[in-house]
Design a protein around this motif. Structure first.
Motif, PDB file in Angstrom:
ATOM      1  N   PHE A  30       4.341  94.720 -24.155  1.00  0.00           N
ATOM      2  CA  PHE A  30       3.558  95.529 -25.019  1.00  0.00           C
ATOM      3  C   PHE A  30       2.982  94.929 -25.778  1.00  0.00           C
ATOM      4  CE2 PHE A  30       6.847  98.841 -23.235  1.00  0.00           C
ATOM      5  CZ  PHE A  30       6.055  99.712 -22.596  1.00  0.00           C
ATOM      6  N   LEU A  31       3.612  93.814 -26.500  1.00  0.00           N
ATOM      7  CA  LEU A  31       3.146  92.842 -27.563  1.00  0.00           C
ATOM      8  C   LEU A  31       1.864  92.289 -27.069  1.00  0.00           C
ATOM      9  CD1 LEU A  31       3.272  91.297 -30.272  1.00  0.00           C
ATOM     10  CD2 LEU A  31       4.546  89.555 -28.615  1.00  0.00           C
ATOM     11  N   ILE A  32       1.639  91.627 -25.736  1.00  0.00           N
ATOM     12  CA  ILE A  32       0.327  91.017 -25.026  1.00  0.00           C
ATOM     13  C   ILE A  32      -0.547  92.332 -24.858  1.00  0.00           C
ATOM     14  CG2 ILE A  32      -0.523  89.984 -23.371  1.00  0.00           C
ATOM     15  CD1 ILE A  32       1.161  88.081 -24.932  1.00  0.00           C
ATOM     16  N   GLY A  33      -0.206  93.400 -24.503  1.00  0.00           N
ATOM     17  CA  GLY A  33      -1.082  94.635 -24.565  1.00  0.00           C
ATOM     18  C   GLY A  33      -1.826  94.926 -25.662  1.00  0.00           C
ATOM     19  N   LYS A  34      -1.245  94.731 -26.959  1.00  0.00           N
ATOM     20  CA  LYS A  34      -1.786  94.895 -28.360  1.00  0.00           C
ATOM     21  C   LYS A  34      -2.609  93.819 -28.747  1.00  0.00           C
ATOM     22  CE  LYS A  34       1.776  98.552 -29.633  1.00  0.00           C
ATOM     23  NZ  LYS A  34       1.094  99.489 -29.246  1.00  0.00           N
ATOM     24  N   LEU A  35      -2.431  92.858 -28.289  1.00  0.00           N
ATOM     25  CA  LEU A  35      -3.315  91.423 -28.788  1.00  0.00           C
ATOM     26  C   LEU A  35      -4.643  91.605 -28.336  1.00  0.00           C
ATOM     27  CD1 LEU A  35      -0.816  88.717 -28.482  1.00  0.00           C
ATOM     28  CD2 LEU A  35      -1.498  89.741 -30.667  1.00  0.00           C
ATOM     29  N   ASP A  36      -5.924  91.352 -29.143  1.00  0.00           N
ATOM     30  CA  ASP A  36      -7.064  91.323 -28.570  1.00  0.00           C
ATOM     31  C   ASP A  36      -7.365  90.271 -27.567  1.00  0.00           C
ATOM     32  OD1 ASP A  36      -7.724  93.602 -29.492  1.00  0.00           O
ATOM     33  OD2 ASP A  36      -8.195  93.144 -31.485  1.00  0.00           O
ATOM     34  N   ASP A  37      -7.094  89.020 -28.337  1.00  0.00           N
ATOM     35  CA  ASP A  37      -6.890  87.785 -27.831  1.00  0.00           C
ATOM     36  C   ASP A  37      -5.796  87.159 -27.447  1.00  0.00           C
ATOM     37  OD1 ASP A  37      -9.133  86.443 -26.721  1.00  0.00           O
ATOM     38  OD2 ASP A  37      -9.992  85.569 -28.428  1.00  0.00           O
ATOM     39  N   ILE A  38      -5.481  86.621 -26.280  1.00  0.00           N
ATOM     40  CA  ILE A  38      -4.106  85.687 -26.213  1.00  0.00           C
ATOM     41  C   ILE A  38      -4.508  84.471 -26.467  1.00  0.00           C
ATOM     42  CG2 ILE A  38      -2.347  85.039 -24.494  1.00  0.00           C
ATOM     43  CD1 ILE A  38      -2.969  87.390 -22.980  1.00  0.00           C
ATOM     44  N   PRO A  39      -3.610  83.645 -27.244  1.00  0.00           N
ATOM     45  CA  PRO A  39      -3.986  82.250 -27.769  1.00  0.00           C
ATOM     46  C   PRO A  39      -4.006  81.211 -26.458  1.00  0.00           C
ATOM     47  CG  PRO A  39      -2.101  83.012 -29.055  1.00  0.00           C
ATOM     48  CD  PRO A  39      -2.488  84.233 -27.882  1.00  0.00           C
ATOM     49  N   PRO A  40      -5.068  80.355 -26.635  1.00  0.00           N
ATOM     50  CA  PRO A  40      -4.946  79.612 -25.357  1.00  0.00           C
ATOM     51  C   PRO A  40      -3.866  78.635 -25.092  1.00  0.00           C
ATOM     52  CG  PRO A  40      -6.814  79.194 -27.158  1.00  0.00           C
ATOM     53  CD  PRO A  40      -5.784  80.077 -27.528  1.00  0.00           C
ATOM     54  N   TRP A  41      -2.917  78.296 -26.067  1.00  0.00           N
ATOM     55  CA  TRP A  41      -1.606  77.742 -25.687  1.00  0.00           C
ATOM     56  C   TRP A  41      -0.668  78.625 -25.031  1.00  0.00           C
ATOM     57  CZ3 TRP A  41       2.984  79.291 -27.881  1.00  0.00           C
ATOM     58  CH2 TRP A  41       2.932  80.149 -28.934  1.00  0.00           C
ATOM     59  N   VAL A  42      -0.778  79.813 -25.336  1.00  0.00           N
ATOM     60  CA  VAL A  42       0.169  80.883 -24.417  1.00  0.00           C
ATOM     61  C   VAL A  42      -0.337  80.868 -23.049  1.00  0.00           C
ATOM     62  CG1 VAL A  42       1.110  83.222 -24.522  1.00  0.00           C
ATOM     63  CG2 VAL A  42       0.766  82.221 -26.655  1.00  0.00           C
ATOM     64  N   GLU A  43      -1.627  80.978 -23.011  1.00  0.00           N
ATOM     65  CA  GLU A  43      -2.078  81.045 -21.409  1.00  0.00           C
ATOM     66  C   GLU A  43      -1.678  79.901 -20.800  1.00  0.00           C
ATOM     67  OE1 GLU A  43      -6.254  81.957 -21.472  1.00  0.00           O
ATOM     68  OE2 GLU A  43      -5.785  84.162 -22.094  1.00  0.00           O
ATOM     69  N   GLY A  44      -1.828  78.601 -21.460  1.00  0.00           N
ATOM     70  CA  GLY A  44      -1.597  77.350 -20.791  1.00  0.00           C
ATOM     71  C   GLY A  44      -0.167  77.278 -20.450  1.00  0.00           C
ATOM     72  N   ALA A  45       0.855  77.751 -21.408  1.00  0.00           N
ATOM     73  CA  ALA A  45       2.193  77.606 -20.969  1.00  0.00           C
ATOM     74  C   ALA A  45       2.509  78.708 -20.049  1.00  0.00           C
ATOM     75  CB  ALA A  45       3.016  78.128 -22.313  1.00  0.00           C
ATOM     76  N   LEU A  46       1.955  79.866 -20.055  1.00  0.00           N
ATOM     77  CA  LEU A  46       2.251  80.875 -18.783  1.00  0.00           C
ATOM     78  C   LEU A  46       1.806  80.555 -17.633  1.00  0.00           C
ATOM     79  CD1 LEU A  46       1.351  84.226 -20.437  1.00  0.00           C
ATOM     80  CD2 LEU A  46       3.736  83.322 -19.962  1.00  0.00           C
ATOM     81  N   ARG A  47       0.763  79.559 -17.472  1.00  0.00           N
ATOM     82  CA  ARG A  47       0.447  78.998 -16.048  1.00  0.00           C
ATOM     83  C   ARG A  47       1.395  78.313 -15.392  1.00  0.00           C
ATOM     84  NH1 ARG A  47      -3.883  74.318 -16.636  1.00  0.00           N
ATOM     85  NH2 ARG A  47      -2.179  73.237 -15.555  1.00  0.00           N
ATOM     86  N   PHE A  48       2.483  77.782 -16.217  1.00  0.00           N
ATOM     87  CA  PHE A  48       3.279  76.949 -15.633  1.00  0.00           C
ATOM     88  C   PHE A  48       4.652  77.745 -15.015  1.00  0.00           C
ATOM     89  CE2 PHE A  48       1.358  73.809 -17.992  1.00  0.00           C
ATOM     90  CZ  PHE A  48       0.650  73.054 -17.135  1.00  0.00           C
ATOM     91  N   VAL A  49       4.552  79.058 -15.404  1.00  0.00           N
ATOM     92  CA  VAL A  49       5.941  80.056 -15.158  1.00  0.00           C
ATOM     93  C   VAL A  49       6.017  79.998 -13.517  1.00  0.00           C
ATOM     94  CG1 VAL A  49       6.707  82.123 -15.382  1.00  0.00           C
ATOM     95  CG2 VAL A  49       5.683  81.116 -17.372  1.00  0.00           C
ATOM     96  N   PRO A  50       4.892  80.510 -12.889  1.00  0.00           N
ATOM     97  CA  PRO A  50       5.415  80.759 -11.416  1.00  0.00           C
ATOM     98  C   PRO A  50       6.006  79.457 -10.607  1.00  0.00           C
ATOM     99  CG  PRO A  50       3.284  81.640 -11.944  1.00  0.00           C
ATOM    100  CD  PRO A  50       3.626  81.192 -12.991  1.00  0.00           C
ATOM    101  N   PRO A  51       5.309  78.231 -10.988  1.00  0.00           N
ATOM    102  CA  PRO A  51       6.021  77.008 -10.173  1.00  0.00           C
ATOM    103  C   PRO A  51       7.266  76.466 -10.820  1.00  0.00           C
ATOM    104  CG  PRO A  51       3.808  76.662 -11.118  1.00  0.00           C
ATOM    105  CD  PRO A  51       4.029  77.902 -11.476  1.00  0.00           C
ATOM    106  N   ALA A  52       7.600  76.891 -12.155  1.00  0.00           N
ATOM    107  CA  ALA A  52       9.099  76.874 -12.572  1.00  0.00           C
ATOM    108  C   ALA A  52      10.026  77.629 -11.855  1.00  0.00           C
ATOM    109  CB  ALA A  52       8.857  76.770 -14.093  1.00  0.00           C
ATOM    110  N   VAL A  53       9.478  78.846 -11.742  1.00  0.00           N
ATOM    111  CA  VAL A  53      10.704  79.949 -11.197  1.00  0.00           C
ATOM    112  C   VAL A  53      10.529  79.679  -9.664  1.00  0.00           C
ATOM    113  CG1 VAL A  53      10.714  82.288 -10.403  1.00  0.00           C
ATOM    114  CG2 VAL A  53       9.821  81.503 -12.702  1.00  0.00           C
ATOM    115  N   LEU A  54       9.769  79.264  -8.878  1.00  0.00           N
ATOM    116  CA  LEU A  54       9.908  78.833  -7.543  1.00  0.00           C
ATOM    117  C   LEU A  54      10.586  77.636  -7.596  1.00  0.00           C
ATOM    118  CD1 LEU A  54       9.058  79.639  -4.778  1.00  0.00           C
ATOM    119  CD2 LEU A  54       7.064  78.069  -4.766  1.00  0.00           C
TER     120      LEU A  54
END
Length: 114
Positions: A30-54
């Protein structure tokens, strides 16, 4: 198995943990849904979530830490070979499903051979 906790207490702990996990996950959505623009550093960090989980799922299934007779890593050869070949497939194809599918076929093949 005997425990000093009643079954009601144990179920309440399960229920509270489930509600807490749901609230944490949904609040982020819900927090991300209310943001107009996701900061680039958050997008960069979220990019590594699937490989880390796997990796968190796969590595403990392949490598085990043994304390007897001394501290060492224990592995099954066929699992380690299948992991290495699946890594090559992932590197060459960048296809998640192909990596898992080919890795499983290789693992099953090695398990029948060895």
């Amino acid at each position: 198995m005997t425990t000093e906790y009643s079954s009601t207490t144990i179920w309440m702990v399960f229920f509270a943990t489930g509600i807490g996990a749901f609230v944490l996950r949904s609040s982020f959505i819900f927090l991300i849904g209310k943001l107009d623009d996701i900061p680039p550093w958050v997008e960069g960090a979220l990019r590594f979530v699937p490989p880390a989980v796997l990796a968190a799922i796969v590595i403990p299934a392949v490598l085990l830490l043994s304390l007897e007779p001394s501290l060492r890593l224990v592995f099954e050869t066929e699992k380690l070979l299948a992991l290495a070949l699946a890594g090559v497939v992932a590197w060459q194809t960048d296809n998640f499903l192909a990596t898992i599918g080919i890795g499983m076929v290789i693992l099953w093949g090695f398990q029948t051979i060895m």
